[in-house]
Design a protein around this motif. Structure first.
Motif, PDB file in Angstrom:
ATOM      1  N   PHE A   4      32.862  39.063  52.801  1.00 52.90           N
ATOM      2  CA  PHE A   4      31.679  39.506  52.184  1.00 52.90           C
ATOM      3  C   PHE A   4      30.981  37.917  51.427  1.00 52.90           C
ATOM      4  O   PHE A   4      30.012  38.227  52.120  1.00 52.90           O
ATOM      5  CB  PHE A   4      30.570  40.518  51.501  1.00 52.90           C
ATOM      6  CG  PHE A   4      31.946  40.186  50.303  1.00 52.90           C
ATOM      7  CD1 PHE A   4      30.679  40.226  49.138  1.00 52.90           C
ATOM      8  CD2 PHE A   4      33.148  40.765  49.365  1.00 52.90           C
ATOM      9  CE1 PHE A   4      31.588  39.973  47.974  1.00 52.90           C
ATOM     10  CE2 PHE A   4      32.971  40.840  48.451  1.00 52.90           C
ATOM     11  CZ  PHE A   4      31.828  39.826  47.016  1.00 52.90           C
ATOM     12  N   MET A   5      31.454  37.426  51.542  1.00 49.51           N
ATOM     13  CA  MET A   5      31.330  36.306  51.158  1.00 49.51           C
ATOM     14  C   MET A   5      31.031  34.862  51.687  1.00 49.51           C
ATOM     15  O   MET A   5      31.147  33.782  51.615  1.00 49.51           O
ATOM     16  CB  MET A   5      32.066  35.899  49.059  1.00 49.51           C
ATOM     17  CG  MET A   5      32.014  36.664  48.435  1.00 49.51           C
ATOM     18  SD  MET A   5      32.685  36.543  47.256  1.00 49.51           S
ATOM     19  CE  MET A   5      32.735  34.859  46.201  1.00 49.51           C
ATOM     20  N   ILE A   6      31.466  35.039  53.143  1.00 45.00           N
ATOM     21  CA  ILE A   6      31.417  33.898  54.309  1.00 45.00           C
ATOM     22  C   ILE A   6      31.006  34.296  55.321  1.00 45.00           C
ATOM     23  O   ILE A   6      30.352  35.633  55.682  1.00 45.00           O
ATOM     24  CB  ILE A   6      33.040  34.210  54.574  1.00 45.00           C
ATOM     25  CG1 ILE A   6      34.029  33.933  53.432  1.00 45.00           C
ATOM     26  CG2 ILE A   6      33.339  33.224  55.684  1.00 45.00           C
ATOM     27  CD1 ILE A   6      35.494  34.122  53.689  1.00 45.00           C
ATOM     28  N   GLN A   7      29.896  33.154  55.560  1.00 43.42           N
ATOM     29  CA  GLN A   7      29.059  32.893  56.329  1.00 43.42           C
ATOM     30  C   GLN A   7      29.926  33.511  58.097  1.00 43.42           C
ATOM     31  O   GLN A   7      31.208  32.757  58.372  1.00 43.42           O
ATOM     32  CB  GLN A   7      28.596  32.228  57.306  1.00 43.42           C
ATOM     33  CG  GLN A   7      27.858  31.807  57.718  1.00 43.42           C
ATOM     34  CD  GLN A   7      26.046  32.732  57.962  1.00 43.42           C
ATOM     35  OE1 GLN A   7      25.703  32.896  56.894  1.00 43.42           O
ATOM     36  NE2 GLN A   7      25.293  33.046  59.082  1.00 43.42           N
TER      37      GLN A   7
ATOM     38  N   GLN B 109      27.569  41.356  42.510  1.00 42.89           N
ATOM     39  CA  GLN B 109      28.204  42.339  43.171  1.00 42.89           C
ATOM     40  C   GLN B 109      30.294  41.229  42.935  1.00 42.89           C
ATOM     41  O   GLN B 109      31.147  41.709  43.078  1.00 42.89           O
ATOM     42  CB  GLN B 109      27.886  42.272  44.580  1.00 42.89           C
ATOM     43  CG  GLN B 109      29.216  42.178  45.805  1.00 42.89           C
ATOM     44  CD  GLN B 109      28.663  43.300  46.652  1.00 42.89           C
ATOM     45  OE1 GLN B 109      27.466  42.698  46.876  1.00 42.89           O
ATOM     46  NE2 GLN B 109      30.215  43.308  48.016  1.00 42.89           N
ATOM     47  N   VAL B 110      29.408  39.713  43.042  1.00 44.09           N
ATOM     48  CA  VAL B 110      30.859  38.975  43.467  1.00 44.09           C
ATOM     49  C   VAL B 110      31.223  39.197  41.995  1.00 44.09           C
ATOM     50  O   VAL B 110      32.823  38.753  42.324  1.00 44.09           O
ATOM     51  CB  VAL B 110      30.665  38.020  43.735  1.00 44.09           C
ATOM     52  CG1 VAL B 110      31.716  36.101  43.177  1.00 44.09           C
ATOM     53  CG2 VAL B 110      29.395  37.231  45.268  1.00 44.09           C
ATOM     54  N   ILE B 111      31.511  39.052  40.581  1.00 49.00           N
ATOM     55  CA  ILE B 111      31.531  39.036  39.422  1.00 49.00           C
ATOM     56  C   ILE B 111      32.163  40.469  39.644  1.00 49.00           C
ATOM     57  O   ILE B 111      33.495  39.714  39.089  1.00 49.00           O
ATOM     58  CB  ILE B 111      30.517  38.968  38.650  1.00 49.00           C
ATOM     59  CG1 ILE B 111      29.590  37.385  38.638  1.00 49.00           C
ATOM     60  CG2 ILE B 111      31.662  38.996  37.092  1.00 49.00           C
ATOM     61  CD1 ILE B 111      28.514  37.671  37.378  1.00 49.00           C
ATOM     62  N   ALA B 112      32.072  41.582  39.598  1.00 48.98           N
ATOM     63  CA  ALA B 112      32.563  42.686  39.980  1.00 48.98           C
ATOM     64  C   ALA B 112      33.723  42.928  40.796  1.00 48.98           C
ATOM     65  O   ALA B 112      35.117  43.360  40.850  1.00 48.98           O
ATOM     66  CB  ALA B 112      32.223  44.062  40.222  1.00 48.98           C
ATOM     67  N   ALA B 113      33.620  41.697  42.048  1.00 46.45           N
ATOM     68  CA  ALA B 113      34.417  42.092  42.868  1.00 46.45           C
ATOM     69  C   ALA B 113      35.802  41.335  42.685  1.00 46.45           C
ATOM     70  O   ALA B 113      37.201  41.607  42.412  1.00 46.45           O
ATOM     71  CB  ALA B 113      34.571  40.882  44.250  1.00 46.45           C
ATOM     72  N   MET B 114      35.287  40.119  41.435  1.00 53.07           N
ATOM     73  CA  MET B 114      36.931  39.405  41.041  1.00 53.07           C
ATOM     74  C   MET B 114      37.183  40.497  40.079  1.00 53.07           C
ATOM     75  O   MET B 114      38.708  39.965  39.345  1.00 53.07           O
ATOM     76  CB  MET B 114      36.319  38.562  39.766  1.00 53.07           C
ATOM     77  CG  MET B 114      35.560  36.768  41.207  1.00 53.07           C
ATOM     78  SD  MET B 114      35.510  35.551  40.374  1.00 53.07           S
ATOM     79  CE  MET B 114      33.501  35.836  39.606  1.00 53.07           C
ATOM     80  N   ALA B 115      36.292  40.899  38.969  1.00 52.61           N
ATOM     81  CA  ALA B 115      37.366  42.464  37.987  1.00 52.61           C
ATOM     82  C   ALA B 115      37.981  42.991  38.872  1.00 52.61           C
ATOM     83  O   ALA B 115      39.411  43.167  38.736  1.00 52.61           O
ATOM     84  CB  ALA B 115      36.469  42.956  37.155  1.00 52.61           C
ATOM     85  N   LYS B 116      37.753  43.606  39.659  1.00 53.38           N
ATOM     86  CA  LYS B 116      38.671  44.090  40.816  1.00 53.38           C
ATOM     87  C   LYS B 116      40.336  43.517  40.888  1.00 53.38           C
ATOM     88  O   LYS B 116      40.663  44.629  40.988  1.00 53.38           O
ATOM     89  CB  LYS B 116      38.074  45.218  41.895  1.00 53.38           C
ATOM     90  CG  LYS B 116      38.960  45.963  42.704  1.00 53.38           C
ATOM     91  CD  LYS B 116      37.335  46.517  43.634  1.00 53.38           C
ATOM     92  CE  LYS B 116      39.061  47.571  44.831  1.00 53.38           C
ATOM     93  NZ  LYS B 116      37.428  48.095  46.038  1.00 53.38           N
ATOM     94  N   ASP B 117      40.043  42.977  41.449  1.00 48.94           N
ATOM     95  CA  ASP B 117      41.267  41.652  41.542  1.00 48.94           C
ATOM     96  C   ASP B 117      41.831  41.488  40.897  1.00 48.94           C
ATOM     97  O   ASP B 117      43.185  41.550  40.807  1.00 48.94           O
ATOM     98  CB  ASP B 117      40.693  40.150  42.715  1.00 48.94           C
ATOM     99  CG  ASP B 117      40.549  40.408  44.493  1.00 48.94           C
ATOM    100  OD1 ASP B 117      40.342  41.620  44.544  1.00 48.94           O
ATOM    101  OD2 ASP B 117      41.488  39.249  44.262  1.00 48.94           O
ATOM    102  N   ASN B 118      41.240  40.968  39.616  1.00 50.64           N
ATOM    103  CA  ASN B 118      42.762  40.586  38.552  1.00 50.64           C
ATOM    104  C   ASN B 118      42.271  41.738  37.783  1.00 50.64           C
ATOM    105  O   ASN B 118      43.003  42.302  36.653  1.00 50.64           O
ATOM    106  CB  ASN B 118      41.151  39.853  37.276  1.00 50.64           C
ATOM    107  CG  ASN B 118      41.732  38.237  38.073  1.00 50.64           C
ATOM    108  OD1 ASN B 118      42.086  37.969  38.808  1.00 50.64           O
ATOM    109  ND2 ASN B 118      40.109  37.411  38.602  1.00 50.64           N
ATOM    110  N   GLY B 119      41.796  43.673  37.607  1.00 50.40           N
ATOM    111  CA  GLY B 119      41.966  44.194  36.486  1.00 50.40           C
ATOM    112  C   GLY B 119      41.366  44.294  35.711  1.00 50.40           C
ATOM    113  O   GLY B 119      41.892  44.931  34.676  1.00 50.40           O
ATOM    114  N   ARG B 120      40.163  43.789  35.647  1.00 51.18           N
ATOM    115  CA  ARG B 120      39.515  43.270  34.429  1.00 51.18           C
ATOM    116  C   ARG B 120      38.474  41.959  34.403  1.00 51.18           C
ATOM    117  O   ARG B 120      38.781  41.670  35.197  1.00 51.18           O
ATOM    118  CB  ARG B 120      40.689  42.186  33.188  1.00 51.18           C
ATOM    119  CG  ARG B 120      40.963  40.980  32.739  1.00 51.18           C
ATOM    120  CD  ARG B 120      42.343  40.501  33.109  1.00 51.18           C
ATOM    121  NE  ARG B 120      43.280  41.440  33.050  1.00 51.18           N
ATOM    122  CZ  ARG B 120      44.305  41.606  33.848  1.00 51.18           C
ATOM    123  NH1 ARG B 120      43.917  40.548  34.704  1.00 51.18           N
ATOM    124  NH2 ARG B 120      45.013  42.117  33.333  1.00 51.18           N
TER     125      ARG B 120
END
Length: 357
Positions: A320-323, A74-85
């Motif tokens: 979602f990554m923060i307590q 999920q985190v890796i996908a979120a980075m991809a969404k932010d970067n467009g790749r």
């Protein structure tokens, strides 16, 4: 409907990646993520994995493991969404074996990236390794090496005696060599020795020395090669391991031919952090680049500012990554808290840099 939305999101990511490769500006994301104890549920006699078994201390069940893998993807996908790749290169640490990486890259959230895996089983007594994931449409793999942690020929003042040195075991350093847009690159992935008990400053310096010496040899062997050294350094950018032994410099104009540029040195001075250790924000998750990558002439791939056109590194975090409450409020939402599984992500935030032409 959820499946349709997910499919559309993947198609958008793929189109962004294709645009990045075929368009006038080619962008490549190089990152690192400490996955915080990504163990499978099976007993491996060669690994110290007893805590991560269904009947072990952490009651590490298939359900918990599946949740952990899903969260990392999920985190890796979120980075991809932010970067467009998707990332071109993603170094990872605290993984038990290749199996957990195969499960990770097959997760539906990131499967479209078709990440390939470079991993060697290492000698670490805790049973964790480093590894590298790469996007085969953007990086051409040539060769790799697992560089052992030893003390031979070190100029570091080592505090361990000979018997202690012979017994000491930690993660090897991974080197992966390949091509991006026809240019030679070497990526080093590290997880330097722990700070537990306030120890290991000399061991982390030795790890940095090993990486640096190998990188200098690669520069002699492949003139003009571009190098990125990444990892959980268990040190901040201003500590000796990074500033002295890896020759990390804060500003581009300070970077000599045998130095590295550390984009996270200015960021920690500005108050950024990738983890909170003993209630203090630190940046242990760093990516340093050699002079050839830091100061490439026009037309060559080089590191490019990411944040506010000022900082060359990014520490990636989303709500979602923060307590959100409790003892670790506002810190990374981790997998375990005081020995209990809380279903979080990692006790580290991932970091990355951008390379462009």
């Amino acid at each position: 409907m959820k499946r349709l939305i997910s499919t559309l999101a993947v198609l958008l990511l793929l189109s962004g990646a294709l645009f990045a490769q075929k368009g006038g500006s080619r962008n490549y994301i190089v990152g690192f993520y400490n996955l915080e104890n990504l163990f499978d549920i099976y007993n491996d006699p060669a690994k110290n994995d007893e805590e991560f078994l269904p009947d072990g201390k952490n009651r590490w069940t298939q359900e918990k493991y599946n949740k952990k893998v899903h969260n990392m993807a999920q985190v890796i996908a979120a980075m991809a969404k932010d970067n467009g790749r998707f990332h071109t290169i993603l170094g990872v640490s605290e993984i038990e074996n290749r199996l957990v990486l195969e499960d990770l890259v097959a997760d539906p959230q990131i499967a479209a990236a078709n990440y390939q895996i470079i991993h060697y089983d290492g000698p670490d007594r805790r049973g964790v390794d480093v590894a590298l994931l790469y996007n085969p449409t953007q990086f051409t793999y040539l060769d790799s090496e697992s560089i052992p942690f030893d003390f031979e020929g070190s100029k570091v003042d080592i505090t361990l005696n000979k018997e202690e040195q012979d017994y000491f075991r930690t993660r090897d350093i991974l080197m992966v060599h390949g091509l991006i847009a026809g240019e030679h690159f070497a990526f080093y992935v590290m997880h330097l020795p722990s700070r537990i008990g306030g120890k290991g400053f000399d061991l982390r310096s030795r790890g940095a020395e090993i990486c640096y010496n190998h990188a200098m040899e690669m520069m002699k062997k492949y003139p003009g090669i571009k190098i990125a050294a990444m990892g959980d350094m268990n040190d901040d950018p201003f500590d000796d391991s990074m500033a002295l032994w890896l020759h990390g410099r804060e500003n581009l104009d300070e970077v000599g031919e045998e130095d590295f540029f550390n984009p996270f040195l200015s960021m920690i001075k500005a108050g950024y952090g990738s983890l909170c250790y003993q209630n203090q924000w630190c940046i242990y998750d760093q990516i340093l680049v050699n002079s050839t990558l830091a100061k490439a002439p026009q037309g060559g791939l080089k590191i490019t500012p990411l944040v506010k056109n000022t900082y060359y590194g990014r520490i990636f975090k989303k709500p979602f990554m923060i307590q959100q409450k409790g003892q670790y409020k506002d810190q990374p939402f981790r997998t375990f808290s005081n020995g209990s599984f809380i279903g979080g992500y990692s006790d580290h935030f991932p970091t990355y840099i951008l390379i462009t032409k």
